[in-house]
Design an enzyme around this catalytic site. Structure first.
Site, PDB file in Angstrom:
ATOM      1  N   LYS A  51       0.838  -1.199   0.000  1.00 53.93           N
ATOM      2  CA  LYS A  51       0.000   0.000   0.000  1.00 53.93           C
ATOM      3  C   LYS A  51       0.876   1.254   0.000  1.00 53.93           C
ATOM      4  CE  LYS A  51      -3.342   2.524   2.691  1.00 53.93           C
ATOM      5  NZ  LYS A  51      -4.017   2.700   3.969  1.00 53.93           N
ATOM      6  N   GLU A  97      10.841  -4.347   3.775  1.00 58.59           N
ATOM      7  CA  GLU A  97      10.941  -5.744   3.340  1.00 58.59           C
ATOM      8  C   GLU A  97      10.583  -5.861   1.864  1.00 58.59           C
ATOM      9  OE1 GLU A  97       9.318  -4.718   6.026  1.00 58.59           O
ATOM     10  OE2 GLU A  97       9.572  -6.103   7.718  1.00 58.59           O
ATOM     11  N   GLY A 124      -4.226  -1.430   5.513  1.00 56.82           N
ATOM     12  CA  GLY A 124      -3.328  -2.474   5.005  1.00 56.82           C
ATOM     13  C   GLY A 124      -3.857  -3.874   5.268  1.00 56.82           C
ATOM     14  N   ARG A 125      -4.427  -4.087   6.468  1.00 60.07           N
ATOM     15  CA  ARG A 125      -4.875  -5.447   6.803  1.00 60.07           C
ATOM     16  C   ARG A 125      -6.204  -5.808   6.142  1.00 60.07           C
ATOM     17  NH1 ARG A 125      -3.886  -2.369  11.040  1.00 60.07           N
ATOM     18  NH2 ARG A 125      -5.496  -1.632  12.474  1.00 60.07           N
ATOM     19  N   GLU A 127      -3.394  -6.573  15.310  1.00 59.84           N
ATOM     20  CA  GLU A 127      -3.009  -5.230  14.893  1.00 59.84           C
ATOM     21  C   GLU A 127      -4.166  -4.269  15.171  1.00 59.84           C
ATOM     22  OE1 GLU A 127       0.192  -4.757  11.615  1.00 59.84           O
ATOM     23  OE2 GLU A 127      -1.646  -4.144  10.636  1.00 59.84           O
ATOM     24  N   HIS A 135      -2.752 -32.748  18.520  1.00 56.39           N
ATOM     25  CA  HIS A 135      -1.546 -33.500  18.896  1.00 56.39           C
ATOM     26  C   HIS A 135      -0.409 -32.548  19.249  1.00 56.39           C
ATOM     27  CE1 HIS A 135      -3.406 -37.264  17.582  1.00 56.39           C
ATOM     28  NE2 HIS A 135      -3.970 -36.502  16.652  1.00 56.39           N
ATOM     29  N   LYS A 160       9.361   0.371  13.469  1.00 52.53           N
ATOM     30  CA  LYS A 160       9.979   0.625  12.152  1.00 52.53           C
ATOM     31  C   LYS A 160      10.956   1.797  12.260  1.00 52.53           C
ATOM     32  CE  LYS A 160       5.981  -0.677   9.310  1.00 52.53           C
ATOM     33  NZ  LYS A 160       4.906  -0.169   8.472  1.00 52.53           N
TER      34      LYS A 160
HETATM   35  O1  F6P Z   1       2.640  -4.054   9.939  1.00 48.69           O
HETATM   36  C1  F6P Z   1       2.366  -2.745   9.616  1.00 48.69           C
HETATM   37  C2  F6P Z   1       1.788  -2.638   8.245  1.00 48.69           C
HETATM   38  O2  F6P Z   1       1.574  -1.293   7.988  1.00 48.69           O
HETATM   39  C3  F6P Z   1       0.505  -3.438   8.039  1.00 48.69           C
HETATM   40  O3  F6P Z   1      -0.623  -2.809   8.513  1.00 48.69           O
HETATM   41  C4  F6P Z   1       0.529  -3.662   6.579  1.00 48.69           C
HETATM   42  O4  F6P Z   1      -0.317  -4.693   6.187  1.00 48.69           O
HETATM   43  C5  F6P Z   1       1.995  -3.975   6.368  1.00 48.69           C
HETATM   44  O5  F6P Z   1       2.688  -3.128   7.256  1.00 48.69           O
HETATM   45  C6  F6P Z   1       2.478  -3.794   4.955  1.00 48.69           C
HETATM   46  O6  F6P Z   1       2.308  -2.485   4.536  1.00 48.69           O
HETATM   47  P1  F6P Z   1       2.372  -2.077   3.005  1.00 48.69           P
HETATM   48  O7  F6P Z   1       1.232  -2.713   2.310  1.00 48.69           O
HETATM   49  O8  F6P Z   1       2.288  -0.582   3.003  1.00 48.69           O
HETATM   50  O9  F6P Z   1       3.688  -2.548   2.465  1.00 48.69           O
END
Ligand code: F6P
Length: 518
Positions: free
Chosen positions: A178, A184, A237-238, A323, A354, A482
């Site tokens: 987003k 990452e 994002g979620r 979250e 198990h 972060k």
């Molecule tokens: O973990 C924090 C967060 O902002 C989440 O809410 C989101 O899903 C994730 O990082 C990835 O964010 P982006 O889609 O901006 O890369």
């Protein structure tokens, strides 16, 4: 509306009623919602609790707040924006959403007709990853002609493994982010691009697709306009599974999966919007969760999908719930005053049985459990499914009803154990019972029922946030981590030494800085 839950007389009445309400499953409490059956017979229940719940929801302006959520009003007040993921799945979405969906469908249709992209590497993390993994696992479990690899973690082994063995000339890299700044995703994306370049791919950027709320950033990164799909700032994002992030699902399994999930989620939205409180599945699940967490003191909620295909449901719900509800101050910025969002954990049954079910049955803490099962399987081995169903019901029954000391004693005596030995053994074999659970039954695992299931949890989380008076749509805690990581990263690279750290962190920054090079 004041946000202080504990100052409300309605909360005091709810709490008192919840403490007295038995957990006995002596009345079948079944709710049908968007094709799903929710059985909450195994949760605390009494007429007084039902009345108190209604009063509490009224005190929290439930009807108005639900309306605000579903019509795109500002519900995320710390970021001053809507959380309008429901708009993405509306049967008649606005023009912008519809146009983006059409572009995506056209992209998939073309790729399918040309039989392009034997390999998809989906790079994204959190909400840009789990939902797609879940959908691909649920409907692509038997394999498809495209191979899909998911890369989320910054650990270089993840991208190394994600690209290994693939033909770079027939690989599409899907960058889902987003913000288009998540470290990452950006780093892994860069490695994937270098991999394409190193293989001599003629125009590597043409093998990259971006899904983002910042199209201009993706453009600056090099992604061609026609390969950028938009999502919007008002999609948390979620919740981005409902956006073009599902491109990978459409390519990996098929477009119908995405359409089916959207339809199921819409059906649940409509149920949430219209069903009376007592028959409203997300509301009733939310109330049960508040009783379990804030009154009975359970620190966690176990998710037990009795369906191997739903193994990614647990991490998906971990992000959605933790979250969203991992907050301790209310909208006024004051402490909530009661325990909020539980830790979410779990594993598909029967593996879970198990692994940790012993703890659920006889451990000192225990946890409420959401059992999720499909009435009908999609394989041909009816015996497997019968065993699966029997196990699901049996575990739930044992947690609910337990086994009395007397019953355990009799069992031992019947087996010929001496009286003295039996009295000792019976104490080990007795189960307390009275552990709350819900049973969620899907007629079959289809895109529609999975969509409905996910929306059920989303709305449950919203209602819990409302009752607790917290904002379920921000995630400031993660953001802080972060920022700190950025500072430490600079220090590991030999810059800005002298930031204030505790001695242990300072020690390891020094040690790691020396070993990993500048
Ligand atoms: O973990 C924090 C967060 O902002 C989440 O809410 C989101 O899903 C994730 O990082 C990835 O964010 P982006 O889609 O901006 O890369």
């Amino acid at each position: 509306m004041s946000c202080a839950l504990t100052s409300l007389p309605e909360w005091a009445a709810f709490e008192a009623a919840a403490r007295k309400a038995p957990i006995q499953a002596n009345e079948l409490r079944l709710i049908q919602a968007a094709g799903i059956d929710l059985d909450i017979s195994g949760q605390a229940n009494s007429p007084a609790l039902t009345d108190a719940a209604q009063a509490l929801l009224n005190a929290r302006d439930f009807t108005q707040m639900r309306e605000r959520l579903l019509t795109g009003g500002i519900v995320n007040i710390t970021e001053n924006r809507a959380a309008w993921h429901t708009a993405l799945r509306a049967p008649a979405p606005n023009q912008e959403i519809a146009a983006e969906r059409q572009r995506l469908n056209a992209f998939v249709r073309l790729a399918d007709s040309e039989r392009r992209w034997r390999n998809i590497v989906h790079i994204g993390i959190g909400g840009s990853d789990w939902g797609v993994r879940l959908a691909v696992g649920a409907f692509g479990y038997a394999g498809t002609w495209r191979q899909v690899h998911f890369v989320a973690n910054i650990d270089g082994h993840a991208i190394q493994g994600g690209l290994a063995g693939l033909d770079p000339h027939d690989t599409l890299i899907v960058l889902a982010s987003k913000s288009f700044t998540t470290v990452e995703t950006m780093q892994n994306g860069q490695r994937a691009l270098e991999w394409l370049q190193a293989a001599g791919v003629e125009n590597p950027y043409k093998q990259v697709v971006a899904i983002t709320a910042r199209p201009e950033t993706a453009q600056a990164w090099g992604v061609p306009d026609t390969h950028i799909f938009k999502l919007w700032d008002w999609v948390g994002g979620r919740f981005s599974l409902w956006s073009a992030v599902s491109l990978t699902t459409a390519l990996a399994v098929k477009m119908d999966v995405v359409a089916g999930m959207l339809a199921g989620a819409t059906a649940m939205d409509s149920h949430f919007a219209n069903a009376p409180i007592e028959q409203n599945a997300p509301v009733q699940m939310a109330l049960a969760g508040v009783v379990n967490r804030s009154v009975l003191g359970y620190g966690s909620l176990n998710i037990a999908p009795y369906d191997f295909r739903l193994s990614n449901l647990v991490p998906y719900l971990q992000q959605l719930e933790m979250e969203s509800l991992g907050k301790s101050v209310n909208l006024d910025g004051e402490p909530v005053g009661v325990a909020t969002g539980p830790a979410i954990w779990g594993m598909p049954g029967t593996d879970a049985q198990h692994t940790f079910f012993q703890w659920l049955h006889q451990g000192s803490d225990g946890a409420p459990v959401d059992f999720i099962v499909c009435q009908q399987a999609d394989h041909g081995w009816s015996k497997h499914h019968k065993i699966l169903l029997a196990n699901c019901l049996a575990q739930r029954e044992a947690l609910l009803n337990g086994k009395s000391y007397e019953a355990a004693l009799q069992e031992c005596l019947d087996a010929g154990v001496s009286q003295q030995q039996a009295e000792w053994l019976a104490r080990h074999r007795a189960h307390a019972g009275g552990r709350p659970s819900s049973l969620i039954v899907l007629p079959q695992l289809t895109p529609y029922t999975l969509g409905a299931l996910l929306a059920l949890y989303e709305h449950k989380v919203f209602v819990q946030g409302l009752i607790w008076g917290i904002n379920p749509f921000d995630q400031w805690g993660v953001e802080y981590g972060k920022v700190l990581a950025g500072g430490i990263m600079a220090e590991l690279s030999g810059k800005l030494y002298g930031n204030a750290h505790d001695v242990s962190t300072a020690h390891w920054i020094q040690a790691f800085g020396q070993s990993c090079g500048k």
